[in-house]
Design a protein around this motif. Structure first.
Motif, PDB file in Angstrom:
ATOM      1  N   ARG A  21      83.345 -69.632 -42.805  1.00  0.00           N
ATOM      2  CA  ARG A  21      84.500 -70.433 -43.230  1.00  0.00           C
ATOM      3  C   ARG A  21      85.701 -69.515 -43.400  1.00  0.00           C
ATOM      4  O   ARG A  21      85.595 -68.506 -44.105  1.00  0.00           O
ATOM      5  N   GLY A  22      86.794 -69.866 -42.772  1.00  0.00           N
ATOM      6  CA  GLY A  22      87.931 -68.949 -42.884  1.00  0.00           C
ATOM      7  C   GLY A  22      89.200 -69.504 -42.278  1.00  0.00           C
ATOM      8  O   GLY A  22      89.440 -70.717 -42.278  1.00  0.00           O
ATOM      9  N   TRP A  23      90.002 -68.583 -41.759  1.00  0.00           N
ATOM     10  CA  TRP A  23      91.337 -68.901 -41.243  1.00  0.00           C
ATOM     11  C   TRP A  23      91.513 -68.242 -39.881  1.00  0.00           C
ATOM     12  O   TRP A  23      90.973 -67.154 -39.648  1.00  0.00           O
ATOM     13  N   LEU A  24      92.301 -68.884 -39.038  1.00  0.00           N
ATOM     14  CA  LEU A  24      92.529 -68.316 -37.713  1.00  0.00           C
ATOM     15  C   LEU A  24      93.531 -67.176 -37.809  1.00  0.00           C
ATOM     16  O   LEU A  24      94.653 -67.354 -38.278  1.00  0.00           O
ATOM     17  N   TYR A  25      93.124 -65.989 -37.328  1.00  0.00           N
ATOM     18  CA  TYR A  25      94.002 -64.828 -37.379  1.00  0.00           C
ATOM     19  C   TYR A  25      94.793 -64.738 -36.079  1.00  0.00           C
ATOM     20  O   TYR A  25      95.978 -64.432 -36.079  1.00  0.00           O
ATOM     21  N   ASN A  26      94.128 -65.042 -34.999  1.00  0.00           N
ATOM     22  CA  ASN A  26      94.765 -64.928 -33.685  1.00  0.00           C
ATOM     23  C   ASN A  26      93.859 -65.616 -32.676  1.00  0.00           C
ATOM     24  O   ASN A  26      92.674 -65.807 -32.939  1.00  0.00           O
ATOM     25  N   LYS A  27      94.418 -65.988 -31.515  1.00  0.00           N
ATOM     26  CA  LYS A  27      93.547 -66.547 -30.478  1.00  0.00           C
ATOM     27  C   LYS A  27      94.092 -66.181 -29.107  1.00  0.00           C
ATOM     28  O   LYS A  27      95.279 -65.885 -28.952  1.00  0.00           O
ATOM     29  N   ARG A  28      93.187 -66.201 -28.135  1.00  0.00           N
ATOM     30  CA  ARG A  28      93.633 -66.059 -26.739  1.00  0.00           C
ATOM     31  C   ARG A  28      92.645 -66.812 -25.873  1.00  0.00           C
ATOM     32  O   ARG A  28      91.528 -67.131 -26.313  1.00  0.00           O
ATOM     33  N   SER A  29      93.077 -67.134 -24.678  1.00  0.00           N
ATOM     34  CA  SER A  29      92.161 -67.879 -23.822  1.00  0.00           C
ATOM     35  C   SER A  29      92.101 -67.250 -22.458  1.00  0.00           C
ATOM     36  O   SER A  29      93.015 -66.526 -22.029  1.00  0.00           O
ATOM     37  N   SER A  30      91.002 -67.499 -21.783  1.00  0.00           N
ATOM     38  CA  SER A  30      90.797 -66.944 -20.456  1.00  0.00           C
ATOM     39  C   SER A  30      89.926 -67.954 -19.720  1.00  0.00           C
ATOM     40  O   SER A  30      88.724 -68.039 -19.966  1.00  0.00           O
ATOM     41  N   GLY A  31      90.561 -68.789 -18.881  1.00  0.00           N
ATOM     42  CA  GLY A  31      89.828 -69.814 -18.138  1.00  0.00           C
ATOM     43  C   GLY A  31      89.091 -70.767 -19.049  1.00  0.00           C
ATOM     44  O   GLY A  31      89.696 -71.424 -19.903  1.00  0.00           O
ATOM     45  N   LYS A  32      87.780 -70.803 -18.923  1.00  0.00           N
ATOM     46  CA  LYS A  32      87.002 -71.764 -19.703  1.00  0.00           C
ATOM     47  C   LYS A  32      86.464 -71.162 -21.000  1.00  0.00           C
ATOM     48  O   LYS A  32      85.491 -71.651 -21.566  1.00  0.00           O
ATOM     49  N   ILE A  33      87.083 -70.070 -21.436  1.00  0.00           N
ATOM     50  CA  ILE A  33      86.637 -69.421 -22.675  1.00  0.00           C
ATOM     51  C   ILE A  33      87.811 -69.287 -23.644  1.00  0.00           C
ATOM     52  O   ILE A  33      88.951 -69.039 -23.224  1.00  0.00           O
ATOM     53  N   ARG A  34      87.539 -69.529 -24.909  1.00  0.00           N
ATOM     54  CA  ARG A  34      88.551 -69.304 -25.956  1.00  0.00           C
ATOM     55  C   ARG A  34      88.016 -68.222 -26.892  1.00  0.00           C
ATOM     56  O   ARG A  34      86.850 -68.278 -27.302  1.00  0.00           O
ATOM     57  N   PHE A  35      88.886 -67.288 -27.229  1.00  0.00           N
ATOM     58  CA  PHE A  35      88.509 -66.252 -28.191  1.00  0.00           C
ATOM     59  C   PHE A  35      89.301 -66.482 -29.466  1.00  0.00           C
ATOM     60  O   PHE A  35      90.535 -66.429 -29.450  1.00  0.00           O
ATOM     61  N   LEU A  36      88.611 -66.767 -30.542  1.00  0.00           N
ATOM     62  CA  LEU A  36      89.291 -66.955 -31.829  1.00  0.00           C
ATOM     63  C   LEU A  36      88.983 -65.741 -32.698  1.00  0.00           C
ATOM     64  O   LEU A  36      87.820 -65.387 -32.872  1.00  0.00           O
ATOM     65  N   ILE A  44      87.242 -59.556 -40.265  1.00  0.00           N
ATOM     66  CA  ILE A  44      87.749 -60.331 -39.123  1.00  0.00           C
ATOM     67  C   ILE A  44      86.679 -60.260 -38.043  1.00  0.00           C
ATOM     68  O   ILE A  44      86.086 -59.198 -37.822  1.00  0.00           O
ATOM     69  N   ILE A  45      86.421 -61.394 -37.383  1.00  0.00           N
ATOM     70  CA  ILE A  45      85.387 -61.378 -36.340  1.00  0.00           C
ATOM     71  C   ILE A  45      85.858 -62.185 -35.146  1.00  0.00           C
ATOM     72  O   ILE A  45      86.560 -63.186 -35.297  1.00  0.00           O
ATOM     73  N   GLN A  46      85.482 -61.711 -33.977  1.00  0.00           N
ATOM     74  CA  GLN A  46      85.822 -62.466 -32.768  1.00  0.00           C
ATOM     75  C   GLN A  46      84.768 -63.543 -32.546  1.00  0.00           C
ATOM     76  O   GLN A  46      83.573 -63.292 -32.598  1.00  0.00           O
ATOM     77  N   SER A  47      85.264 -64.774 -32.277  1.00  0.00           N
ATOM     78  CA  SER A  47      84.370 -65.903 -32.051  1.00  0.00           C
ATOM     79  C   SER A  47      84.645 -66.444 -30.654  1.00  0.00           C
ATOM     80  O   SER A  47      85.781 -66.737 -30.306  1.00  0.00           O
ATOM     81  N   VAL A  48      83.595 -66.565 -29.875  1.00  0.00           N
ATOM     82  CA  VAL A  48      83.749 -66.972 -28.480  1.00  0.00           C
ATOM     83  C   VAL A  48      83.335 -68.430 -28.330  1.00  0.00           C
ATOM     84  O   VAL A  48      82.247 -68.829 -28.770  1.00  0.00           O
ATOM     85  N   ILE A  49      84.231 -69.228 -27.728  1.00  0.00           N
ATOM     86  CA  ILE A  49      83.909 -70.630 -27.478  1.00  0.00           C
ATOM     87  C   ILE A  49      83.917 -70.862 -25.971  1.00  0.00           C
ATOM     88  O   ILE A  49      84.955 -70.701 -25.317  1.00  0.00           O
ATOM     89  N   VAL A  50      82.781 -71.226 -25.421  1.00  0.00           N
ATOM     90  CA  VAL A  50      82.670 -71.452 -23.977  1.00  0.00           C
ATOM     91  C   VAL A  50      82.684 -72.953 -23.733  1.00  0.00           C
ATOM     92  O   VAL A  50      81.969 -73.716 -24.394  1.00  0.00           O
ATOM     93  N   LYS A  51      83.521 -73.386 -22.756  1.00  0.00           N
ATOM     94  CA  LYS A  51      83.793 -74.804 -22.552  1.00  0.00           C
ATOM     95  C   LYS A  51      82.523 -75.656 -22.450  1.00  0.00           C
ATOM     96  O   LYS A  51      82.382 -76.643 -23.159  1.00  0.00           O
ATOM     97  N   ASN A  52      81.594 -75.287 -21.603  1.00  0.00           N
ATOM     98  CA  ASN A  52      80.439 -76.195 -21.435  1.00  0.00           C
ATOM     99  C   ASN A  52      79.294 -75.940 -22.416  1.00  0.00           C
ATOM    100  O   ASN A  52      78.216 -76.453 -22.262  1.00  0.00           O
ATOM    101  N   GLU A  53      79.583 -75.152 -23.476  1.00  0.00           N
ATOM    102  CA  GLU A  53      78.540 -74.947 -24.500  1.00  0.00           C
ATOM    103  C   GLU A  53      78.847 -75.677 -25.790  1.00  0.00           C
ATOM    104  O   GLU A  53      78.084 -75.603 -26.753  1.00  0.00           O
ATOM    105  N   VAL A  54      80.039 -76.329 -25.869  1.00  0.00           N
ATOM    106  CA  VAL A  54      80.393 -77.087 -27.084  1.00  0.00           C
ATOM    107  C   VAL A  54      80.856 -78.488 -26.672  1.00  0.00           C
ATOM    108  O   VAL A  54      81.155 -78.734 -25.494  1.00  0.00           O
ATOM    109  N   ALA A  55      80.917 -79.395 -27.643  1.00  0.00           N
ATOM    110  CA  ALA A  55      81.399 -80.752 -27.366  1.00  0.00           C
ATOM    111  C   ALA A  55      82.846 -80.671 -26.866  1.00  0.00           C
ATOM    112  O   ALA A  55      83.591 -79.784 -27.294  1.00  0.00           O
ATOM    113  N   PRO A  56      83.257 -81.587 -25.967  1.00  0.00           N
ATOM    114  CA  PRO A  56      84.611 -81.514 -25.405  1.00  0.00           C
ATOM    115  C   PRO A  56      85.693 -81.506 -26.481  1.00  0.00           C
ATOM    116  O   PRO A  56      86.691 -80.790 -26.367  1.00  0.00           O
ATOM    117  N   GLU A  57      85.505 -82.303 -27.578  1.00  0.00           N
ATOM    118  CA  GLU A  57      86.567 -82.361 -28.592  1.00  0.00           C
ATOM    119  C   GLU A  57      86.662 -81.039 -29.374  1.00  0.00           C
ATOM    120  O   GLU A  57      87.734 -80.665 -29.854  1.00  0.00           O
TER     121      GLU A  57
END
Ligand code: 4AD
Ligand code: MG
Length: 432
Positions: A21-36, A44-57
């Motif tokens: 649980r926390g706050w967004l420090y920074n983000k960047r995106s690269s194609g179908k991946i988001r790095f929060l 601070i930790i990098q969190s990787v969100i891959v498009k087809n591994e999470v719900a569309p919303e």
């Protein structure tokens, strides 16, 4: 089931699912991946969100996330040697708690007055974080030290009827009808009562000086740590001060090295802080100044310039003793061999960070103390209780005050005290 944890503890959960649980420090995106980059106060930790591994919303929600938006993620912890901190999160779900408005503090340079106006938010940035973590560590470590050494924590009052450190910086309040009351300049006089009751005490609390000048070394509200010891002479508290300072510096080097790294602190400078500290007298300090081409009138106290020049001659804190009595507070004991000199000490931090400690042996003779009160034009009635300490079982005793912010400024390598306390109070600043 995912385990709620904090970023500093994710290492215990490699390969497992956690909730952060926390706050967004920074983000960047690269194609179908988001790095929060998520911060939670512990790291601070990098969190990787891959498009087809999470719900569309969940994936599309990353687009609306602004800096400092609050959120929760469920994710698997992965060890990754390249990641800062050594771990990364593979996100499977995310809940946005609040989308933050445009955050006023960005990585670009801001001026000090803008940052101070936004101090309540500025606290979230990594440099401020490092400083205040070191502050918390130093205060706790100092208390642990005194507790181990048999001192009693003895809280001094903040509202007081008397001046301790001269009348020019007193903060007056008009609450007590018919009687003046001031915000405490120092807990010392009360600590002396404590020392006569318990032998060894320390006070820790906010102190106040209505300093009329704007300098980077003065706050109007600052914290002081003040040990006071019965049967101790000047020599005893010189040793105590030396040991305390070495202990604090060492402890920060050992337990807060990450924070020192964030601050870019040259730790070799702190590593040379070992006992014994050089000791010089006021007169020897004048010799140093003279060698540097600075003439100083005997009997005047040193200012920031003098302190800086003297301290720069040494690689560790220097203790200056035996100032002329007229430069110092009323309670200091005169040297029996040279009564015009006080049995006192100022400890100056190296690298020009100024005085971190002021202390002395106290005048324990009733008649001499009465005389000193008169010389300083202090109203005797308000000090009757203090004189009682010399009427009933007076003993030699000594103590000192360590300025928390000055000490933190020095250890962290921060020149201006405004960054060493969560909410600084300065001549022209009461907000926020
Ligand atoms: O040298 P000072 O004025 O000593 C005393 O108040 C004694 N009564 C202490 C004692 O013997 N128990 O203040 C002690 C320390 C200074 O060395 C400095 O580090 C810090 O308190 N200090 C300040 N820090 C920030 N802002 C100010 N305006 C300060 N004034 C003093
Ligand atoms: Mg002083």
């Amino acid at each position: 089931m995912s385990q709620i944890t904090t970023i500093d503890r994710v290492g215990q959960f490699v390969g497992q699912m956690v909730t952060i649980r926390g706050w967004l420090y920074n983000k960047r995106s690269s194609g179908k991946i988001r790095f929060l980059l998520i911060r939670d106060g512990t790291g601070i930790i990098q969190s990787v969100i891959v498009k087809n591994e999470v719900a569309p919303e969940v994936f599309s929600a990353t687009d609306i996330l602004t800096q400092e938006s609050s959120l929760e993620v469920d994710a698997t912890v992965r060890a990754d040697a390249r990641a800062p901190g050594g771990y990364e999160l593979q996100v499977s779900d995310m809940r946005v708690i609040q989308v933050a408005e445009d955050y006023p503090i960005s990585p670009k340079e801001h001026g000090p007055s803008f940052l101070l106006d936004n101090r309540h938010l500025w606290l979230r940035s990594s440099k401020q974080h490092a400083i205040l973590r070191i502050r918390s560590h130093v205060i706790q470590e100092a208390q642990a030290y005194f507790n181990r050494e048999g001192f009693i924590l003895f809280d001094a009052p903040i509202l007081t009827p008397t001046a301790c450190e001269g009348t020019s910086t007193l903060f007056e309040t008009d609450y007590f009808y018919g009687e003046k009351a001031y915000l405490s300049q120092s807990g010392q006089l009360y600590a002396e009562a404590g020392a006569m009751a318990f032998g060894k005490v320390y006070t820790l609390g906010p102190t106040f000086r209505a300093e009329k000048s704007k300098t980077r070394r003065h706050l109007t509200e600052f914290w002081m740590l003040e040990p006071e010891v019965a049967f101790a002479e000047l020599e005893d508290i010189l040793l105590l001060a030396e040991e305390l300072v070495c202990h604090l510096v060492n402890s920060v080097l050992t337990y807060r090295s990450e924070e020192l790294k964030v601050l870019d602190r040259d730790v070799t400078k702190l590593q040379s802080v070992v006992r014994p500290f050089p000791r010089i007298t006021y007169d020897q300090a004048l010799d140093i100044l003279r060698e540097k081409g600075i003439s100083h009138h005997w009997g005047d106290d040193f200012g920031a310039t003098e302190d800086t020049i003297i301290s720069e001659q040494f690689d560790r804190p220097v203790m200056i003793t035996h100032y002329p009595v007229q430069t110092k507070a009323f309670y200091m004991k005169g040297d029996p061999l040279k009564p015009n000199l006080a049995l006192c000490v100022d400890v100056l931090a190296p690298e020009g960070y100024g005085e971190i400690i002021g202390g002395s042996q106290r005048e324990d003779d009733y008649d001499k103390l009465v005389e000193r009160l008169e010389q300083h034009n202090l109203p005797r009635e308000a000090f009757e209780w203090y004189l009682d300490l010399r009427r009933y079982g007076s003993v030699p005793h000594s103590g000192f005050g360590l300025g928390i912010e000055r000490t933190i400024g020095w250890i962290c390598g921060i020149k201006h005290l405004r960054e060493t306390i969560p909410f600084p109070r300065l001549l022209q600043r009461i907000y926020p």
